[in-house]
Design a protein around this motif. Structure first.
Motif, PDB file in Angstrom:
ATOM      1  N   PHE A 132       0.819  -1.218   0.000  1.00 41.72           N
ATOM      2  CA  PHE A 132       0.000   0.000   0.000  1.00 41.72           C
ATOM      3  C   PHE A 132       0.852   1.267   0.000  1.00 41.72           C
ATOM      4  O   PHE A 132       0.483   2.278  -0.611  1.00 41.72           O
ATOM      5  CB  PHE A 132      -0.947   0.013   1.204  1.00 41.72           C
ATOM      6  N   GLN A 133       2.005   1.224   0.671  1.00 42.04           N
ATOM      7  CA  GLN A 133       2.851   2.413   0.743  1.00 42.04           C
ATOM      8  C   GLN A 133       3.392   2.787  -0.637  1.00 42.04           C
ATOM      9  O   GLN A 133       3.591   3.969  -0.943  1.00 42.04           O
ATOM     10  CB  GLN A 133       4.012   2.194   1.718  1.00 42.04           C
ATOM     11  N   ILE A 134       3.618   1.781  -1.472  1.00 39.57           N
ATOM     12  CA  ILE A 134       4.084   2.066  -2.827  1.00 39.57           C
ATOM     13  C   ILE A 134       3.013   2.831  -3.603  1.00 39.57           C
ATOM     14  O   ILE A 134       3.311   3.808  -4.303  1.00 39.57           O
ATOM     15  CB  ILE A 134       4.473   0.766  -3.559  1.00 39.57           C
ATOM     16  N   ILE A 135       1.775   2.416  -3.450  1.00 37.72           N
ATOM     17  CA  ILE A 135       0.681   3.130  -4.116  1.00 37.72           C
ATOM     18  C   ILE A 135       0.609   4.563  -3.606  1.00 37.72           C
ATOM     19  O   ILE A 135       0.443   5.514  -4.387  1.00 37.72           O
ATOM     20  CB  ILE A 135      -0.666   2.417  -3.879  1.00 37.72           C
ATOM     21  N   ASP A 136       0.757   4.730  -2.295  1.00 34.29           N
ATOM     22  CA  ASP A 136       0.736   6.084  -1.719  1.00 34.29           C
ATOM     23  C   ASP A 136       1.842   6.957  -2.300  1.00 34.29           C
ATOM     24  O   ASP A 136       1.627   8.130  -2.626  1.00 34.29           O
ATOM     25  CB  ASP A 136       0.901   6.012  -0.198  1.00 34.29           C
ATOM     26  N   ASP A 137       3.040   6.385  -2.410  1.00 34.71           N
ATOM     27  CA  ASP A 137       4.187   7.158  -2.914  1.00 34.71           C
ATOM     28  C   ASP A 137       4.014   7.533  -4.382  1.00 34.71           C
ATOM     29  O   ASP A 137       4.353   8.654  -4.794  1.00 34.71           O
ATOM     30  CB  ASP A 137       5.479   6.363  -2.717  1.00 34.71           C
ATOM     31  N   VAL A 138       3.501   6.598  -5.163  1.00 30.70           N
ATOM     32  CA  VAL A 138       3.257   6.893  -6.575  1.00 30.70           C
ATOM     33  C   VAL A 138       2.173   7.954  -6.711  1.00 30.70           C
ATOM     34  O   VAL A 138       2.296   8.904  -7.496  1.00 30.70           O
ATOM     35  CB  VAL A 138       2.868   5.617  -7.349  1.00 30.70           C
ATOM     36  N   LYS A 139       1.111   7.817  -5.932  1.00 28.70           N
ATOM     37  CA  LYS A 139       0.029   8.797  -5.980  1.00 28.70           C
ATOM     38  C   LYS A 139       0.547  10.193  -5.625  1.00 28.70           C
ATOM     39  O   LYS A 139       0.194  11.186  -6.284  1.00 28.70           O
ATOM     40  CB  LYS A 139      -1.078   8.392  -5.012  1.00 28.70           C
ATOM     41  N   ALA A 140       1.404  10.291  -4.598  1.00 27.48           N
ATOM     42  CA  ALA A 140       1.953  11.590  -4.189  1.00 27.48           C
ATOM     43  C   ALA A 140       2.754  12.220  -5.325  1.00 27.48           C
ATOM     44  O   ALA A 140       2.654  13.427  -5.587  1.00 27.48           O
ATOM     45  CB  ALA A 140       2.823  11.423  -2.952  1.00 27.48           C
ATOM     46  N   ALA A 141       3.542  11.397  -6.016  1.00 22.53           N
ATOM     47  CA  ALA A 141       4.346  11.912  -7.136  1.00 22.53           C
ATOM     48  C   ALA A 141       3.459  12.362  -8.287  1.00 22.53           C
ATOM     49  O   ALA A 141       3.712  13.393  -8.931  1.00 22.53           O
ATOM     50  CB  ALA A 141       5.322  10.832  -7.612  1.00 22.53           C
TER      51      ALA A 141
END
Length: 306
Positions: A104-113
């Protein structure tokens, strides 16, 4: 003991589920290049961040692929599996089949970018579909086209995760479950997940895996398909043919003529048609019951409804 959701198990899962749900696909409104004008750098941004993350943790490619499947199978591909629970609602990720989801953290990081590049434009559902594709490609898997334009759902309910195919189902139960959705025997699918082992499977294999963890250990990850932990291959079929799957639903594949024929074909031909089949199936799966147009919303944060 937590069995690793390995990639080769998921490849069979996602290959077959797309065939299963082909009649339920509704991809109206999705198209390649959907964000060409509104967020032209989208796919480059997603690919860059995903590649960075998977290069450091290649074992997360399979869980991200599984997350995409779990999202699409419940309420369609609407990003609802990403939503956090609140004091008033237990969300999908709190449902038992989803407790083992990771990444889930990967999705969060991609979304932030992506938000930095194009605020309020790209849905979490589209980001999850792209991340799943790019994560698999990063570990030398196939690269399939991802039509975009999904909108995010506003509803996420833990109990609805029970509609995911059960790893404990036998062939009769699988037939009944999918027949209730207008699906036939050819559409049967195996869902990777936690469950007890099937007594018809290799009697030496499961004890070996269990020996790698203490009885109270619920955090150590053990490969269900040794050798395919961080690679994309068709080895799952060979293991199922040897009765080295872990679940009732693995063994169920060998109890039906059509599904066993596909397992044998890929095991004996070393996946001769698998990559092409997988690419086609992923495109179909990513279009299941999508929200488009003015439906749903574009979430600012994938864990929270706006």
């Amino acid at each position: 003991m937590a069995y690793q959701n390995n990639l080769s198990s998921l490849t069979l899962l996602l290959l077959l589920v797309a065939f299963i749900l082909a009649n339920n696909v509704n991809g109206d409104g999705l198209k390649l290049g959907f964000y060409e004008k509104t967020c032209p750098k989208l796919e480059a941004v997603v690919q860059k961040i995903t590649a960075e993350k998977i290069s450091l943790a290649p074992s997360l490619a399979a869980p991200l692929l599984r997350m995409h499947f779990h999202d699409c199978f419940v309420r369609g591909c609407d990003g609802s599996v990403l939503i956090d629970s609140t004091k008033n609602n237990q969300a999908e990720k709190a449902g038992f089949p989803n407790l083992s989801l990771r990444g889930f953290q990967i999705i969060d990081d991609v979304k932030a970018a992506v938000e930095d590049a194009c605020p309020g434009v790209v849905s979490c559902a589209d980001i999850l579909a792209l991340v799943a594709r790019d994560a698999i490609y990063q570990i030398k898997g196939p690269y399939w086209p991802v039509p975009l334009g999904r909108r995010d759902g506003r509803i996420s309910i833990a109990s609805e995760s029970a509609t995911l195919p059960s790893p404990l189902a036998n062939i009769a139960q699988l037939k009944a479950t999918f027949a209730s959705k207008g699906l036939n025997v050819k559409d049967l699918v195996v869902l990777s997940g936690k469950g007890d082992t099937d007594p018809s499977l290799d009697s030496d294999y499961v004890p070996y895996l269990k020996s790698l963890c203490k009885p109270t250990d619920t955090t150590t990850l053990v490969e269900m398909d040794p050798g395919s932990f961080t690679t994309f291959d068709e080895n799952y079929y060979t293991n199922v043919l040897k009765r080295r799957g872990l679940f009732v639903s693995d063994a169920a594949l060998l109890n039906d003529y059509e599904t066993s024929a596909y397992v044998k074909l890929q095991a004996q031909s070393h996946g001769s048609t698998f990559m092409k089949d997988f690419e086609e199936s992923m495109v179909k799966m990513g279009q299941i019951e999508v929200l488009t147009g003015s439906a749903g919303e574009i979430r600012r944060h994938c864990r929270l409804i706006n």
